[in-house]
Design an enzyme around this catalytic site. Structure first.
Site, mmCIF file in Angstrom:
data_model
loop_
_atom_site.group_PDB
_atom_site.id
_atom_site.type_symbol
_atom_site.label_atom_id
_atom_site.label_comp_id
_atom_site.label_asym_id
_atom_site.label_seq_id
_atom_site.Cartn_x
_atom_site.Cartn_y
_atom_site.Cartn_z
ATOM 1 N N TYR A 1 -3.225 -3.498 -10.362
ATOM 2 C CA TYR A 1 -2.875 -2.978 -8.652
ATOM 3 C C TYR A 1 -2.037 -4.072 -8.146
ATOM 4 O O TYR A 1 -1.317 -3.692 -7.322
ATOM 5 C CB TYR A 1 -4.446 -3.226 -8.260
ATOM 6 C CG TYR A 1 -4.396 -2.867 -6.753
ATOM 7 C CD1 TYR A 1 -4.130 -1.605 -6.083
ATOM 8 C CD2 TYR A 1 -4.760 -4.063 -5.998
ATOM 9 C CE1 TYR A 1 -4.052 -1.725 -4.649
ATOM 10 C CE2 TYR A 1 -4.622 -3.743 -4.705
ATOM 11 C CZ TYR A 1 -4.366 -2.626 -4.029
ATOM 12 O OH TYR A 1 -4.468 -2.712 -2.664
ATOM 13 N N SER B 1 0.708 -1.203 0.000
ATOM 14 C CA SER B 1 -0.085 0.006 -0.081
ATOM 15 C C SER B 1 0.961 1.262 0.005
ATOM 16 O O SER B 1 0.364 2.396 -0.166
ATOM 17 C CB SER B 1 -0.795 0.174 1.281
ATOM 18 O OG SER B 1 -2.070 -0.768 0.934
ATOM 19 N N LYS C 1 0.310 3.605 -3.005
ATOM 20 C CA LYS C 1 -0.882 4.072 -3.272
ATOM 21 C C LYS C 1 -0.772 5.497 -3.257
ATOM 22 O O LYS C 1 -1.273 6.473 -4.342
ATOM 23 C CB LYS C 1 -1.981 3.934 -2.086
ATOM 24 C CG LYS C 1 -2.476 2.348 -2.321
ATOM 25 C CD LYS C 1 -3.204 1.866 -1.156
ATOM 26 C CE LYS C 1 -3.771 0.363 -1.434
ATOM 27 N NZ LYS C 1 -4.316 -0.207 -0.234
ATOM 28 N N VAL D 1 1.339 -3.590 4.016
ATOM 29 C CA VAL D 1 1.303 -4.808 4.641
ATOM 30 C C VAL D 1 2.624 -5.382 4.575
ATOM 31 O O VAL D 1 2.931 -6.546 5.134
ATOM 32 C CB VAL D 1 0.196 -5.648 4.477
ATOM 33 C CG1 VAL D 1 -1.281 -5.041 4.919
ATOM 34 C CG2 VAL D 1 0.168 -5.733 2.847
ATOM 35 N N TYR E 1 -4.880 4.645 7.441
ATOM 36 C CA TYR E 1 -6.202 3.950 7.561
ATOM 37 C C TYR E 1 -6.971 4.233 8.878
ATOM 38 O O TYR E 1 -6.996 5.660 9.189
ATOM 39 C CB TYR E 1 -6.138 2.252 7.779
ATOM 40 C CG TYR E 1 -4.888 1.824 6.857
ATOM 41 C CD1 TYR E 1 -4.779 2.072 5.467
ATOM 42 C CD2 TYR E 1 -3.900 0.932 7.452
ATOM 43 C CE1 TYR E 1 -4.148 1.449 4.739
ATOM 44 C CE2 TYR E 1 -2.873 0.430 6.580
ATOM 45 C CZ TYR E 1 -2.980 0.644 5.108
ATOM 46 O OH TYR E 1 -1.947 0.208 4.343
HETATM 47 N N1 GLN Z 1 -1.955 -5.552 -1.918
HETATM 48 C C1 GLN Z 1 -2.291 -5.486 -0.552
HETATM 49 C C2 GLN Z 1 -3.713 -5.600 -0.576
HETATM 50 O O1 GLN Z 1 -4.594 -5.073 -1.510
HETATM 51 C C3 GLN Z 1 -1.992 -4.013 -0.075
HETATM 52 C C4 GLN Z 1 -2.796 -3.833 1.326
HETATM 53 C C5 GLN Z 1 -1.788 -2.993 2.048
HETATM 54 O O2 GLN Z 1 -0.548 -2.865 1.922
HETATM 55 N N2 GLN Z 1 -2.466 -2.486 3.251
HETATM 56 O O3 GLN Z 1 -4.196 -6.243 0.138
#
Ligand code: GLN
Length: 403
Positions: free
Chosen positions: A189, A64, A67, A259, A241
């Site tokens: 993605y 993420s 993003k 993550v 988040y």
């Molecule tokens: N690729 C992961 C997902 O879409 C990214 C989520 C994250 O890093 N919070 O679940």
């Protein structure tokens, strides 16, 4: 011998290393194979100096943390108004994988949780999925200042198990805000999330945002300053988040976590930070990464809303001889500095008979438009009162219109 910044980072990691709380993400099965004990941190100044400690050169998947950078690319391609028709910029206060759509518009509110990020990826310009991904990859390369490979195993693992993200994409499609077919968009993605980075890469990427879109290491312009500002704003309100509010209060730096265990963070106009430690808390944020940024913020005094004490005076010296006032200015003449200068000149003109004001601009670095506007109006006013105003050094700025 290490420099003191590297020593400070090394000591910080040393204090954090016994903390083994949290668990490595395993909902993407391949992520569970990372070394949970890795711990690295890096800081990059806007002069392009890189400081790093621990496992700062270990590669991990960006997840993420990609993003905000892809959001910046979509903004460059389409502009804020068009992007905002598909995805908002409000903190949703929800977990990263929440089914999060605004009831009235059907848009995801927050571009930094999955639903909003998938919609954002779809907005990137490109004739087909290969071209869109190539543009995403090229942008992230430019932010990091080096080529980043895709972790094919993590990509395949997320692709094989990513049905929740496909479901989120279908929901946005049904609301008319997903600009592309679900399989194609989620595939792009997943590949974007599987790009491999190091803590140093993240620090350079963050420093590029902190530097108004110019990579301070490569000196390449990656995005416009305006887009860097929007991206950092969204990171401040949405980056962590459902813990974004607490983050802003406790740490006070725009940030984005992933993550894979990475967190990117930036202090605008100062530097970028990247941290990496794979064990996550219940919210999906790196436990030691958060702790590292928290401690850096407190120890190094980085919270963006800490009011600076003793704002440096724009007036280095001011002497009055025979009705001539000589004022030495210094630093950047922005709106705030100009207010101080104007105040001083007006007070002097009201208190003493003046025939002339000589401004020494040798140590002025830049003059911003807002500062120039205040000064120019004051000079006009002083001249109308028969007080000459002139520069006694080369005028560094065409903005000041000084004789
Ligand atoms: N690729 C992961 C997902 O879409 C990214 C989520 C994250 O890093 N919070 O679940």
């Amino acid at each position: 011998m290490d420099d003191p910044v590297t020593t400070a980072l090394t000591n910080l990691l040393h204090r954090l290393s016994p903390n083994h709380t949290g668990t490595v993400a395993d909902y993407i099965p391949e992520l569970a194979s990372v070394d949970p004990n890795s711990l690295g941190a890096a800081m990059v100044s806007l002069h392009g100096d890189i400081y790093h400690a621990g496992d700062s050169e270990t590669e991990f998947t960006i997840q993420s943390v990609s993003k905000p950078f892809v959001y910046a690319l979509a903004l460059s391609d389409l502009g804020l108004a068009a992007v905002t028709r598909h995805v908002g910029f409000e903190p949703s206060g929800e977990p990263f994988n929440a089914i999060s759509l605004e009831p009235d518009t059907g848009r995801p509110a927050n571009p930094l949780i999955n639903a909003g990020a998938i919609v954002t990826t779809a907005l990137v310009a490109g004739a087909d999925r290969a071209e869109k991904f190539a543009r995403i990859q090229a942008t992230l390369f430019a932010f990091a200042g080096r080529e980043l490979g895709v972790d094919e195993a993590v990509y395949a693992s997320e692709s094989a198990t990513g049905d929740r993200n496909r479901a989120l994409a279908y929901l946005t499609l049904s609301q008319g805000v997903l600009a592309g077919p679900v399989e194609e968009v989620t595939d792009t993605y997943f590949r974007q999330c599987a790009l491999r980075v190091t803590a140093i890469d993240l620090a350079v990427m963050a420093a590029t945002l902190a530097n108004g879109g110019v990579n301070p290491v490569t000196k390449r312009s990656v995005i416009d300053a305006e887009i860097a500002r929007i991206t950092l704003s969204v990171m401040s309100t949405c980056g962590m988040y459902d813990a974004s509010g607490e983050w802003m209060v406790q740490v006070g730096l725009p940030a984005k976590s992933g993550v894979g265990g990475g967190i990117v963070s930036a202090l605008p106009g100062e530097f970028g930070i990247g941290v990496f430690s794979p064990r996550l808390d219940a919210g999906g944020n790196s436990v030691r990464g958060k702790a590292a940024l928290h401690e850096m913020s407190q120890r190094f005094g980085l919270h963006v809303f800490t009011a600076p004490t003793g704002h440096r005076s724009p007036i280095a010296a001011s002497d009055l001889h025979d009705e001539v006032l000589n004022v030495q200015l210094q630093g950047e003449v922005d709106f705030i500095s100009a207010e101080r200068i104007v105040r001083h000149l007006q007070e002097m003109a009201a208190t003493y008979p003046l025939s002339r004001i000589d401004l020494d601009l040798t140590h002025v670095t830049t003059v911003q438009a807002a500062g120039s506007e205040l000064l120019t109006a004051t000079f006009t006013d002083l001249r109308s009162r028969d007080i000459a105003v002139r520069a006694i050094s080369p005028d560094p700025s065409p903005l000041l219109e000084l004789g």
